[in-house]
Motif scaffolding. Sequence first.
Motif, PDB file in Angstrom:
ATOM      1  N   ALA A  76       0.829  -1.212   0.000  1.00  0.00           N
ATOM      2  CA  ALA A  76       0.000   0.000   0.000  1.00  0.00           C
ATOM      3  C   ALA A  76       0.863   1.262   0.000  1.00  0.00           C
ATOM      4  CB  ALA A  76      -0.928   0.002   1.210  1.00  0.00           C
ATOM      5  N   LYS A  77       2.030   1.195   0.618  1.00  0.00           N
ATOM      6  CA  LYS A  77       2.940   2.344   0.681  1.00  0.00           C
ATOM      7  C   LYS A  77       3.862   2.414  -0.543  1.00  0.00           C
ATOM      8  CE  LYS A  77       4.839   2.785   4.843  1.00  0.00           C
ATOM      9  NZ  LYS A  77       5.391   2.378   6.189  1.00  0.00           N
ATOM     10  N   HIS A  78       3.648   1.549  -1.492  1.00  0.00           N
ATOM     11  CA  HIS A  78       4.444   1.502  -2.736  1.00  0.00           C
ATOM     12  C   HIS A  78       5.926   1.285  -2.454  1.00  0.00           C
ATOM     13  CE1 HIS A  78       0.902   2.700  -5.003  1.00  0.00           C
ATOM     14  NE2 HIS A  78       0.737   3.723  -4.169  1.00  0.00           N
ATOM     15  N   LEU A  79       6.188   0.426  -1.466  1.00  0.00           N
ATOM     16  CA  LEU A  79       7.551   0.043  -1.176  1.00  0.00           C
ATOM     17  C   LEU A  79       7.928  -1.251  -1.890  1.00  0.00           C
ATOM     18  CD1 LEU A  79       7.605   0.753   2.684  1.00  0.00           C
ATOM     19  CD2 LEU A  79       8.532   2.191   0.865  1.00  0.00           C
ATOM     20  N   MET A  80       6.937  -2.004  -2.298  1.00  0.00           N
ATOM     21  CA  MET A  80       7.180  -3.275  -2.984  1.00  0.00           C
ATOM     22  C   MET A  80       5.910  -3.713  -3.696  1.00  0.00           C
ATOM     23  SD  MET A  80       6.761  -6.189  -0.054  1.00  0.00           S
ATOM     24  CE  MET A  80       6.091  -7.318  -1.260  1.00  0.00           C
ATOM     25  N   GLN A  81       6.036  -4.739  -4.494  1.00  0.00           N
ATOM     26  CA  GLN A  81       4.884  -5.370  -5.124  1.00  0.00           C
ATOM     27  C   GLN A  81       5.199  -6.847  -5.351  1.00  0.00           C
ATOM     28  OE1 GLN A  81       4.173  -3.316  -8.787  1.00  0.00           O
ATOM     29  NE2 GLN A  81       6.285  -3.460  -9.486  1.00  0.00           N
ATOM     30  N   ILE A  82       4.164  -7.622  -5.576  1.00  0.00           N
ATOM     31  CA  ILE A  82       4.341  -9.042  -5.834  1.00  0.00           C
ATOM     32  C   ILE A  82       4.012  -9.293  -7.295  1.00  0.00           C
ATOM     33  CG2 ILE A  82       3.545 -11.378  -5.291  1.00  0.00           C
ATOM     34  CD1 ILE A  82       2.916 -10.404  -2.476  1.00  0.00           C
ATOM     35  N   ASN A  83       4.967  -9.830  -8.019  1.00  0.00           N
ATOM     36  CA  ASN A  83       4.789 -10.115  -9.438  1.00  0.00           C
ATOM     37  C   ASN A  83       4.573 -11.606  -9.652  1.00  0.00           C
ATOM     38  OD1 ASN A  83       5.218  -7.413 -10.053  1.00  0.00           O
ATOM     39  ND2 ASN A  83       7.431  -7.704 -10.349  1.00  0.00           N
ATOM     40  N   THR A  84       3.740 -11.922 -10.611  1.00  0.00           N
ATOM     41  CA  THR A  84       3.516 -13.317 -10.992  1.00  0.00           C
ATOM     42  C   THR A  84       4.102 -13.539 -12.380  1.00  0.00           C
ATOM     43  OG1 THR A  84       1.473 -13.425  -9.703  1.00  0.00           O
ATOM     44  CG2 THR A  84       1.796 -15.115 -11.396  1.00  0.00           C
ATOM     45  N   VAL A  85       5.018 -14.494 -12.474  1.00  0.00           N
ATOM     46  CA  VAL A  85       5.705 -14.785 -13.734  1.00  0.00           C
ATOM     47  C   VAL A  85       5.247 -16.135 -14.253  1.00  0.00           C
ATOM     48  CG1 VAL A  85       7.941 -15.105 -14.849  1.00  0.00           C
ATOM     49  CG2 VAL A  85       7.698 -13.441 -12.991  1.00  0.00           C
ATOM     50  N   GLN A  86       4.829 -16.161 -15.505  1.00  0.00           N
ATOM     51  CA  GLN A  86       4.376 -17.404 -16.142  1.00  0.00           C
ATOM     52  C   GLN A  86       5.296 -17.709 -17.316  1.00  0.00           C
ATOM     53  OE1 GLN A  86       1.305 -19.564 -15.559  1.00  0.00           O
ATOM     54  NE2 GLN A  86       2.864 -20.745 -16.651  1.00  0.00           N
ATOM     55  N   TYR A  96       8.882 -11.310  -5.057  1.00  0.00           N
ATOM     56  CA  TYR A  96       8.835  -9.986  -4.456  1.00  0.00           C
ATOM     57  C   TYR A  96       9.653  -9.016  -5.322  1.00  0.00           C
ATOM     58  CZ  TYR A  96       6.955 -12.185  -0.243  1.00  0.00           C
ATOM     59  OH  TYR A  96       6.170 -12.889   0.650  1.00  0.00           O
ATOM     60  N   ASP A  97       9.080  -7.858  -5.568  1.00  0.00           N
ATOM     61  CA  ASP A  97       9.726  -6.858  -6.418  1.00  0.00           C
ATOM     62  C   ASP A  97       9.838  -5.541  -5.638  1.00  0.00           C
ATOM     63  OD1 ASP A  97      10.583  -5.078  -8.324  1.00  0.00           O
ATOM     64  OD2 ASP A  97       9.064  -5.577  -9.812  1.00  0.00           O
ATOM     65  N   PHE A  98      11.070  -5.083  -5.420  1.00  0.00           N
ATOM     66  CA  PHE A  98      11.295  -3.850  -4.656  1.00  0.00           C
ATOM     67  C   PHE A  98      11.716  -2.680  -5.563  1.00  0.00           C
ATOM     68  CE2 PHE A  98      11.689  -7.141  -1.430  1.00  0.00           C
ATOM     69  CZ  PHE A  98      10.967  -6.587  -0.378  1.00  0.00           C
ATOM     70  N   THR A  99      11.322  -2.744  -6.818  1.00  0.00           N
ATOM     71  CA  THR A  99      11.659  -1.665  -7.752  1.00  0.00           C
ATOM     72  C   THR A  99      11.127  -0.321  -7.265  1.00  0.00           C
ATOM     73  OG1 THR A  99      11.639  -3.203  -9.634  1.00  0.00           O
ATOM     74  CG2 THR A  99      11.427  -0.857 -10.123  1.00  0.00           C
ATOM     75  N   GLN A 100       9.903  -0.318  -6.743  1.00  0.00           N
ATOM     76  CA  GLN A 100       9.307   0.932  -6.264  1.00  0.00           C
ATOM     77  C   GLN A 100      10.097   1.533  -5.115  1.00  0.00           C
ATOM     78  OE1 GLN A 100       5.376  -0.649  -5.403  1.00  0.00           O
ATOM     79  NE2 GLN A 100       4.513   0.355  -7.218  1.00  0.00           N
ATOM     80  N   LEU A 101      10.641   0.676  -4.264  1.00  0.00           N
ATOM     81  CA  LEU A 101      11.449   1.156  -3.150  1.00  0.00           C
ATOM     82  C   LEU A 101      12.675   1.896  -3.661  1.00  0.00           C
ATOM     83  CD1 LEU A 101      12.240   1.276  -0.136  1.00  0.00           C
ATOM     84  CD2 LEU A 101      13.272  -0.995  -0.420  1.00  0.00           C
ATOM     85  N   TYR A 102      13.339   1.332  -4.650  1.00  0.00           N
ATOM     86  CA  TYR A 102      14.547   1.963  -5.180  1.00  0.00           C
ATOM     87  C   TYR A 102      14.215   3.211  -6.001  1.00  0.00           C
ATOM     88  CZ  TYR A 102      17.382  -1.861  -3.461  1.00  0.00           C
ATOM     89  OH  TYR A 102      18.024  -2.753  -2.634  1.00  0.00           O
ATOM     90  N   GLU A 103      13.042   3.236  -6.600  1.00  0.00           N
ATOM     91  CA  GLU A 103      12.609   4.450  -7.284  1.00  0.00           C
ATOM     92  C   GLU A 103      12.397   5.580  -6.275  1.00  0.00           C
ATOM     93  OE1 GLU A 103       9.159   3.188  -9.386  1.00  0.00           O
ATOM     94  OE2 GLU A 103      10.281   2.455 -11.136  1.00  0.00           O
ATOM     95  N   LYS A 104      11.811   5.239  -5.125  1.00  0.00           N
ATOM     96  CA  LYS A 104      11.642   6.226  -4.059  1.00  0.00           C
ATOM     97  C   LYS A 104      13.003   6.716  -3.562  1.00  0.00           C
ATOM     98  CE  LYS A 104       7.198   4.975  -1.929  1.00  0.00           C
ATOM     99  NZ  LYS A 104       6.698   6.342  -1.675  1.00  0.00           N
TER     100      LYS A 104
END
Length: 242
Positions: A76-86, A96-104
Motif C-alpha cells: 500500500a505504501k508503494h515500497l514493494m509489489q508481488i509479481n507473478t511470472v508465467q 517480491y519486487d522492490f523496484t518501487q522502493l529503489y525508485e523512491k
Amino acid sequence: MDSFAADLLKTGNTTVATLLVQHYRELGMSNTEFLIYLQIKSYTDRGVSFPQTDTIAKAIGLSNNQIFQELHTMIAKHLMQINTVQKPGQLARDSYDFTQLYEKLAQFVKTAKTEAVTEETDNARETIFNQIEQEFGRPLSPIELETISQWLDEDHYQPEIIRLALRETVLSQAFSLKYMDRILLTWQKKHLTTPEQIQKDRNQRQQSQADHSQAVKKKKTNDLPDIPMFKIGEDSQQHPSK
C-alpha cells in the motif's frame, strides 16, 4: 576448514545499498518493514524469489499473520509489489519486487541534492550581498539585489568570480554594479570561468603592458640627438662644430 567457515561460504552474503540503510525511514519504511526487506533480500540473493512468510516470521520474531499485514502495508505504501511470472511449460511463480522502493530512494537522493544546491546558492547569495554592501559602504537597492540574483541565476556566474569582480571594482574605486557587470561580461567574452584563468589573463596583460612600456622607453632613448660633450675650460676651437 571448520564448520563455521563452511557455513559462511554456503549461505553466501547479502548486499544492501548503503543509501537505503541510511535513509529507509525517510522513505516511509518502518524498522519492522526494513527487517522484512532484509530477510527477503537475503533469500533473493540465494536465488529464492518468494520465501515463505512463516520462514520470515520465525527469523524476526513475528507471527505469520503479522508478516502478512506488514507485507500488505508495504504494498500500500508503494515500497514493494508481488509479481507473478508465467513461463512456457512451467507453473506460475510469484516473486517480491522492490523496484518501487529503489525508485523512491532515487527520487529522495535527487531531491536532497537539489535542496543542498539551493541552500548553498542561497547562502552564497546572502554572502555576496553582504560583501558588496560592506565594500560599497551602503545598503543595496532592490534593483541592485535583483541584478546580483540575475548574475547567479540567469548568467550562472560562480560566486567566487563575482567576488573577484568586486575586488577589481574596489581597486578601481568604481563602487558600481555597472562597473562590475562590465568586468564580468569581459571575462565571459574571453571564456574566463575560473579564478586561475582570470589570474593568468591578468598576469599576461601586466606582462604585455610592462613589455610595451619598456619598448617605448627604449625608443625614446634611441631618438635622443647626439650632443657633443665638452670639458669645462676646453677651447671650443678644438671641437669645431660639425
